[in-house]
Design a protein around this motif. Structure first.
Motif, PDB file in Angstrom:
ATOM      1  N   MET A  22      58.673  37.184   7.643  1.00 33.47           N
ATOM      2  CA  MET A  22      57.927  36.720   6.470  1.00 33.47           C
ATOM      3  C   MET A  22      58.870  36.054   5.466  1.00 33.47           C
ATOM      4  N   ALA A  23      60.100  36.565   5.384  1.00 31.19           N
ATOM      5  CA  ALA A  23      61.086  35.938   4.499  1.00 31.19           C
ATOM      6  C   ALA A  23      61.454  34.546   4.989  1.00 31.19           C
ATOM      7  N   THR A  24      61.381  34.334   6.313  1.00 30.59           N
ATOM      8  CA  THR A  24      61.670  33.015   6.881  1.00 30.59           C
ATOM      9  C   THR A  24      60.749  31.953   6.293  1.00 30.59           C
ATOM     10  N   ILE A  25      59.464  32.324   6.089  1.00 31.06           N
ATOM     11  CA  ILE A  25      58.498  31.389   5.503  1.00 31.06           C
ATOM     12  C   ILE A  25      58.964  30.944   4.124  1.00 31.06           C
ATOM     13  N   GLN A  26      59.511  31.899   3.366  1.00 33.84           N
ATOM     14  CA  GLN A  26      59.980  31.584   2.013  1.00 33.84           C
ATOM     15  C   GLN A  26      61.340  30.887   2.038  1.00 33.84           C
ATOM     16  N   LEU A  27      62.171  31.227   3.031  1.00 35.43           N
ATOM     17  CA  LEU A  27      63.549  30.731   3.052  1.00 35.43           C
ATOM     18  C   LEU A  27      63.615  29.214   3.167  1.00 35.43           C
ATOM     19  N   THR A  28      62.732  28.626   3.957  1.00 38.82           N
ATOM     20  CA  THR A  28      62.768  27.171   4.102  1.00 38.82           C
ATOM     21  C   THR A  28      62.369  26.460   2.814  1.00 38.82           C
ATOM     22  N   LYS A  29      61.725  27.185   1.876  1.00 36.58           N
ATOM     23  CA  LYS A  29      61.400  26.591   0.581  1.00 36.58           C
ATOM     24  C   LYS A  29      62.642  26.321  -0.259  1.00 36.58           C
ATOM     25  N   VAL A  30      63.760  26.944   0.091  1.00 36.48           N
ATOM     26  CA  VAL A  30      65.008  26.696  -0.639  1.00 36.48           C
ATOM     27  C   VAL A  30      65.534  25.302  -0.324  1.00 36.48           C
ATOM     28  N   ILE A  31      65.417  24.888   0.941  1.00 29.82           N
ATOM     29  CA  ILE A  31      66.013  23.627   1.387  1.00 29.82           C
ATOM     30  C   ILE A  31      64.987  22.501   1.449  1.00 29.82           C
ATOM     31  N   ALA A  32      63.865  22.750   2.128  1.00 28.67           N
ATOM     32  CA  ALA A  32      62.909  21.673   2.417  1.00 28.67           C
ATOM     33  C   ALA A  32      62.390  20.957   1.173  1.00 28.67           C
ATOM     34  N   PRO A  33      61.874  21.654   0.140  1.00 25.57           N
ATOM     35  CA  PRO A  33      61.346  20.916  -1.010  1.00 25.57           C
ATOM     36  C   PRO A  33      62.402  20.093  -1.736  1.00 25.57           C
ATOM     37  N   ASN A  34      63.648  20.593  -1.781  1.00 24.40           N
ATOM     38  CA  ASN A  34      64.711  19.833  -2.449  1.00 24.40           C
ATOM     39  C   ASN A  34      65.029  18.548  -1.696  1.00 24.40           C
ATOM     40  N   LEU A  35      65.119  18.647  -0.360  1.00 25.79           N
ATOM     41  CA  LEU A  35      65.393  17.459   0.441  1.00 25.79           C
ATOM     42  C   LEU A  35      64.247  16.461   0.337  1.00 25.79           C
ATOM     43  N   TRP A  36      63.034  16.937   0.507  1.00 26.25           N
ATOM     44  CA  TRP A  36      61.876  16.053   0.480  1.00 26.25           C
ATOM     45  C   TRP A  36      61.598  15.547  -0.936  1.00 26.25           C
ATOM     46  N   GLY A  37      61.872  16.383  -1.945  1.00 25.49           N
ATOM     47  CA  GLY A  37      61.713  15.931  -3.326  1.00 25.49           C
ATOM     48  C   GLY A  37      62.694  14.821  -3.665  1.00 25.49           C
ATOM     49  N   GLY A 303      62.782  18.281  -9.834  1.00 18.77           N
ATOM     50  CA  GLY A 303      62.462  19.451 -10.634  1.00 18.77           C
ATOM     51  C   GLY A 303      61.430  20.328  -9.962  1.00 18.77           C
ATOM     52  N   GLN A 304      60.402  19.712  -9.394  1.00 20.20           N
ATOM     53  CA  GLN A 304      59.376  20.457  -8.669  1.00 20.20           C
ATOM     54  C   GLN A 304      59.977  21.126  -7.440  1.00 20.20           C
ATOM     55  N   ALA A 305      60.903  20.436  -6.781  1.00 17.72           N
ATOM     56  CA  ALA A 305      61.553  20.999  -5.598  1.00 17.72           C
ATOM     57  C   ALA A 305      62.449  22.178  -5.969  1.00 17.72           C
ATOM     58  N   LEU A 306      63.183  22.060  -7.073  1.00 14.82           N
ATOM     59  CA  LEU A 306      64.010  23.169  -7.541  1.00 14.82           C
ATOM     60  C   LEU A 306      63.148  24.389  -7.857  1.00 14.82           C
ATOM     61  N   TYR A 307      62.029  24.135  -8.526  1.00 19.00           N
ATOM     62  CA  TYR A 307      61.113  25.228  -8.858  1.00 19.00           C
ATOM     63  C   TYR A 307      60.618  25.915  -7.587  1.00 19.00           C
ATOM     64  N   SER A 308      60.176  25.123  -6.623  1.00 18.14           N
ATOM     65  CA  SER A 308      59.675  25.689  -5.377  1.00 18.14           C
ATOM     66  C   SER A 308      60.783  26.393  -4.600  1.00 18.14           C
ATOM     67  N   GLY A 309      61.967  25.752  -4.534  1.00 18.66           N
ATOM     68  CA  GLY A 309      63.054  26.301  -3.738  1.00 18.66           C
ATOM     69  C   GLY A 309      63.642  27.572  -4.313  1.00 18.66           C
ATOM     70  N   LEU A 310      63.931  27.561  -5.618  1.00 18.96           N
ATOM     71  CA  LEU A 310      64.578  28.715  -6.231  1.00 18.96           C
ATOM     72  C   LEU A 310      63.619  29.882  -6.416  1.00 18.96           C
TER      73      LEU A 310
END
Length: 368
Positions: A22-37, A303-310
């Motif tokens: 379940m943490a894996t689902i959250q973990l990709t939010k650290v990288i993916a939104p920042n790259l795509w943002g 900024g949106q990606a940082l919010y989602s990722g962090l």
């Protein structure tokens, strides 16, 4: 999300393994939104990126049907969530830029995501009372197809590539004490949600609730969230963002204590679920305003990606992992008490350092 932990439990995974997956689902939010943002800000082609992410995410999800063990499933979940988690932050930016100075109407648009959640959770919960939990991935396939179809219907980008922002300006924004307080409060919020998203369904099942009841309880929280979204523009006019944040953080703390100790009493559990309007609805709505206010047009995507990722990413992954250790050792109630402790710290942070966001320049101009 409400049934995935039950699905993993049925596949024979331990509580620690469930927490890790379940943490894996959250973990990709650290990288993916920042790259795509960053790609969205650099190219201005956010709709194309949403379409790519929706198709790639659906294709990667098919790996769930392979007969893999713990590590194989982890790789599959890492792959499809890398694309899946990139879609929503891009949609947020597309929506807010389209609204211009009418950003108070954001909640009325965002609530339709909540409507979809309610229909899916209630419908799948009803089906899972008749079908084995192993059928869950098959029930999710039409939803992934729907995401792809919806992405294809979003109008294509018409904006040109944005101008380069002043060098170092993003660092200056992030180092602002009020921005640091905003991120700290939201990270702690998502740490506190770790037990909820990972073990709430298991917690209720052990108390004797059936899957339809579990689905309806999840849905009740989102119904309360919808109700708040409908009136959020009135709330913003009567109270400051800081006041809303402090009340919402305190109510979230109360909610976790109620779930830890009073979940067997249905009417109190119903009240606790209604507080989802504060713990997600209010705090997410003010966070959207913070991102737009502090990061402006040039850095909005990042900024949106940082919010989602962090917050959803690092905070959510940490919360899921920590809750796994606590549940494995002591059970589910202490995990929700730990969530309440995280919110107590978040309240102190918000009380001491959180300040209202500035009004972004694009929100002050009349819409085109």
């Amino acid at each position: 999300m409400p049934y995935w932990s039950l699905y993993l439990e049925a596949r024979g995974f331990s509580y620690l393994q469930i927490a890790t997956l379940m943490a894996t689902i959250q973990l990709t939010k650290v990288i993916a939104p920042n790259l795509w943002g960053w790609l969205g800000d650099r190219t201005g082609q956010r709709v194309r990126l949403v379409r790519l992410g929706s198709v790639a995410g659906a294709m990667c999800f098919l790996g769930v049907f392979l007969d893999t063990g713990f590590y194989g499933l982890m790789l599959v979940m890492l792959a499809f969530t890398f694309f899946w988690n990139a879609i929503l932050p891009l949609y947020e930016v597309i929506t807010l830029q389209g609204l211009g100075r009418d950003r108070e109407r954001y909640g009325r648009i965002r609530l339709w995501g909540s409507v979809g959640f309610i229909l899916a959770v209630a419908g799948i919960g009803w089906l899972l009372d008749m079908l084995p939990i192993a059928t869950l991935p098959w029930l999710l396939l039409p939803l992934f197809g729907g995401i792809v179809a919806a992405a294809m219907l979003v109008p294509a980008d018409t904006a040109t590539r944005p101008k380069r922002p002043p060098k170092g300006s993003l660092k200056a924004i992030v180092s602002d004490p009020a921005v640091l307080a905003f991120f700290a409060m939201n990270i702690l919020l998502q740490v506190s949600h770790g037990a909820y998203y990972t073990f709430f369904s298991i917690h209720l099942e052990k108390l004797g609730y059936d899957r339809l009841a579990i689905g309806l309880l999840w849905s009740l929280g989102v119904i309360a969230e919808i109700g708040l979204f409908l009136v959020m523009h009135h709330v913003f006019r009567r109270f400051t963002v800081r006041q809303i944040a402090l009340v919402a953080v305190f109510l979230t703390l109360v909610r976790w204590i109620m779930i830890a100790e009073l979940s067997s009493i249905l009417w109190l559990l119903l009240i606790a679920q209604c507080l989802h309007a504060a713990s997600y609805g209010a705090l997410h709505a003010i966070s959207v305003h913070y991102i737009q206010g502090y990061f402006g047009e040039q850095h909005h995507g990042q900024g949106q990606a940082l919010y989602s990722g962090l917050t959803f990413g690092a905070g959510g992954a940490a919360g899921a992992s920590l809750s796994g250790f606590i549940v494995d050792a002591w059970g589910t109630p202490p995990a929700f008490w730990a969530s309440a402790a995280a919110m107590a710290v978040a309240f102190v942070v918000a009380w001491l350092w959180l300040r209202p966001p500035p009004i972004p320049a694009e929100a002050q101009e009349p819409p085109a």
